[in-house]
Write a protein that holds these residues in place. Structure first.
Motif, PDB file in Angstrom:
ATOM      1  N   UNK A  11       0.842  -1.188   0.000  1.00  0.00           N
ATOM      2  CA  UNK A  11       0.000   0.000   0.000  1.00  0.00           C
ATOM      3  C   UNK A  11       0.878   1.239   0.000  1.00  0.00           C
ATOM      4  N   UNK A  12       0.325   2.312  -0.535  1.00  0.00           N
ATOM      5  CA  UNK A  12       1.034   3.573  -0.688  1.00  0.00           C
ATOM      6  C   UNK A  12       0.558   4.537   0.392  1.00  0.00           C
ATOM      7  N   UNK A  13       1.513   5.127   1.110  1.00  0.00           N
ATOM      8  CA  UNK A  13       1.169   6.077   2.168  1.00  0.00           C
ATOM      9  C   UNK A  13       2.000   7.343   2.016  1.00  0.00           C
ATOM     10  N   UNK A  14       1.630   8.352   2.784  1.00  0.00           N
ATOM     11  CA  UNK A  14       2.363   9.608   2.738  1.00  0.00           C
ATOM     12  C   UNK A  14       3.813   9.388   3.157  1.00  0.00           C
ATOM     13  N   UNK A  15       4.711  10.118   2.543  1.00  0.00           N
ATOM     14  CA  UNK A  15       6.136  10.037   2.876  1.00  0.00           C
ATOM     15  C   UNK A  15       6.404  10.918   4.082  1.00  0.00           C
ATOM     16  N   UNK A  16       6.868  10.324   5.141  1.00  0.00           N
ATOM     17  CA  UNK A  16       7.102  11.045   6.387  1.00  0.00           C
ATOM     18  C   UNK A  16       8.587  10.982   6.734  1.00  0.00           C
ATOM     19  N   UNK A  17       9.197  12.140   6.864  1.00  0.00           N
ATOM     20  CA  UNK A  17      10.606  12.205   7.224  1.00  0.00           C
ATOM     21  C   UNK A  17      10.720  12.744   8.636  1.00  0.00           C
TER      22      UNK A  17
END
Length: 429
Positions: free
Chosen positions: A92-98
């Motif tokens: 699944x694709x999720x928001x990129x969180x740094x």
């Protein structure tokens, strides 16, 4: 060895760029959405060793749960897409969180009270959203996370909201449907599991509140509230059922807490669910007075202190003097290395007791005459991304002539900027 997945494109849309992390449940890759011009996203794959139907169903449920909750809460990781690659491995694709996990934050030092309150409140807001439930076939069903712990909380720096806590990993979350049946087995992390969770009972939101209590104690002291000699199921079972949590003072003698906050944490750690706060709303209500108490300047101080505290800086030597700070400022001369022009710059002035962070400005004679009578306002804005910078903004306001803005940027990648930021931290009250 080069990861063969790097460069792959999923569903003709998501190109894998780098491996961000991996564990027993699978891998997470940094990717970019080529359909939307390369927007960064993250792709989570189920581990190949878990490709049975039960785990596929659980993985899909995790994606749907996060998709439903993440749209409603900024404190829950947001999922945007679900699919399977050419080998039928689900992702699944999720928001990129740094950012960094709360576990890493705590490992450096216990959290100061203002930062603790802000981050805990955000975790509670995420849990509130989960406990309120998601819609399935037209019905709303509460969601219990079942694995609240520091490593499942990501702390990021958001351009608009500042420091944000995001709840991750709903992989073992429980959707409380009427016909879902009993859990009948333990799922979770031993050190943070509630007594009823250890027994495999059906859970409600009060189990997450217990795990939250363990995490809050750790955030404030750097230590766990319970102790076991061996990290076995039996050892933790006895601790969670029989061992009273240690006091804050015994865990960390440097921690001084308001009694209401101490009582809140201890009530969350009650062995019986009926003795805990009965909903996350009660926890939020108890935190609210503390949240209202701490100002934006205190938030800035904590964030800056955490940032510059990671870089050792040699202290600036102090010059002994009998003059007070105001007298020193009045006697100070314009630095020889600065041009005589309309500029603004920070400068450290040392006294016998402290080093003062001062902002120097040169104006034209006519402008000075306009500003002989002014009200001064001061504000600090900290931006950690894409480049760590502190904006020191002073406004000289004259009722007749209006405001005169005096902005100054401190580059926190430079030694000089970090030193000045330290002096600013000490001056913020």
């Amino acid at each position: 060895m080069i990861d063969p997945n790097i460069g792959r494109i999923l569903s003709n849309r998501y190109q894998l760029v780098e491996l961000l992390g991996q564990g027993a449940m699978g891998r997470v890759y940094g990717a970019r959405d080529v359909l939307l011009g390369g927007v960064p996203v993250a792709a989570k794959f189920l581990a190949q060793t878990l490709l049975n139907q039960k785990m596929r169903d659980r993985f899909e449920k995790e994606a749907k749960t996060c998709a439903g909750l993440g749209q409603r809460s900024m404190n829950i990781v947001r999922v945007m897409d679900y699919g399977a690659d050419d080998d039928e491995i689900p992702y699944y694709i999720m928001e990129y969180l740094k950012g960094e996990s709360l576990s890493d934050v705590i490992s450096r030092q216990p959290l100061p009270l203002p930062r603790f309150v802000r981050l805990t409140r955000q975790v509670c807001l995420g849990l509130q959203c989960a406990h309120q439930g998601i819609e399935i076939d037209g019905e709303i069903y509460p969601v219990v996370h079942r694995d609240i712990k520091p490593s499942n909380i990501l702390v990021i720096q958001d351009e608009n909201f500042g420091e944000l806590a995001k709840i991750l990993d709903f992989g073992i979350a429980k959707v409380l449907q009427a016909d879902s049946g009993q859990t009948n087995c333990f799922m979770g992390t031993l050190a943070y599991a509630s007594p009823e969770q250890m027994e495999g009972h059906e859970l409600d939101g009060r189990s997450d509140i217990y795990s939250l209590g363990v995490m809050m104690f750790q955030m404030l002291t750097g230590k766990m509230p319970l102790h076991v000699d061996t990290h076995t199921f039996g050892g933790w079972y006895r601790a969670h059922h029989q061992q009273p949590p240690r006091s804050f003072e015994s865990a960390n003698s440097n921690v001084k807490l308001p009694k209401p906050l101490e009582n809140l944490v201890m009530s969350c750690l009650a062995k019986s669910p009926s003795d805990r706060p009965q909903s996350i709303n009660e926890v939020l209500k108890a935190l609210d007075p503390f949240y209202q108490k701490y100002s934006a300047s205190q938030e800035l101080r904590d964030r800056l202190k955490d940032f510059v505290g990671r870089v050792p800086i040699n202290p600036t030597p102090k010059v002994p003097t009998s003059l007070n700070p105001e007298e020193i400022c009045r006697l100070a001369s314009w630095p020889a290395d600065k041009p005589r022009a309309e500029i603004v710059f920070p400068n450290a002035i040392r006294t016998s007791n402290e080093t003062l962070a001062t902002l120097w400005v040169m104006m034209t004679q006519s402008e000075i005459e306009k500003r002989l009578i002014c009200t001064r306002y001061k504000q600090f804005l900290f931006i950690p991304a894409p480049h760590p910078t502190l904006l020191w903004l002073t406004v000289l306001y004259n009722q007749e002539y209006g405001p005169r803005w005096v902005p100054c940027y401190l580059d926190l990648k430079s030694t000089q900027g970090q030193k000045m930021a330290r002096f600013v931290i000490e001056s913020i009250r």
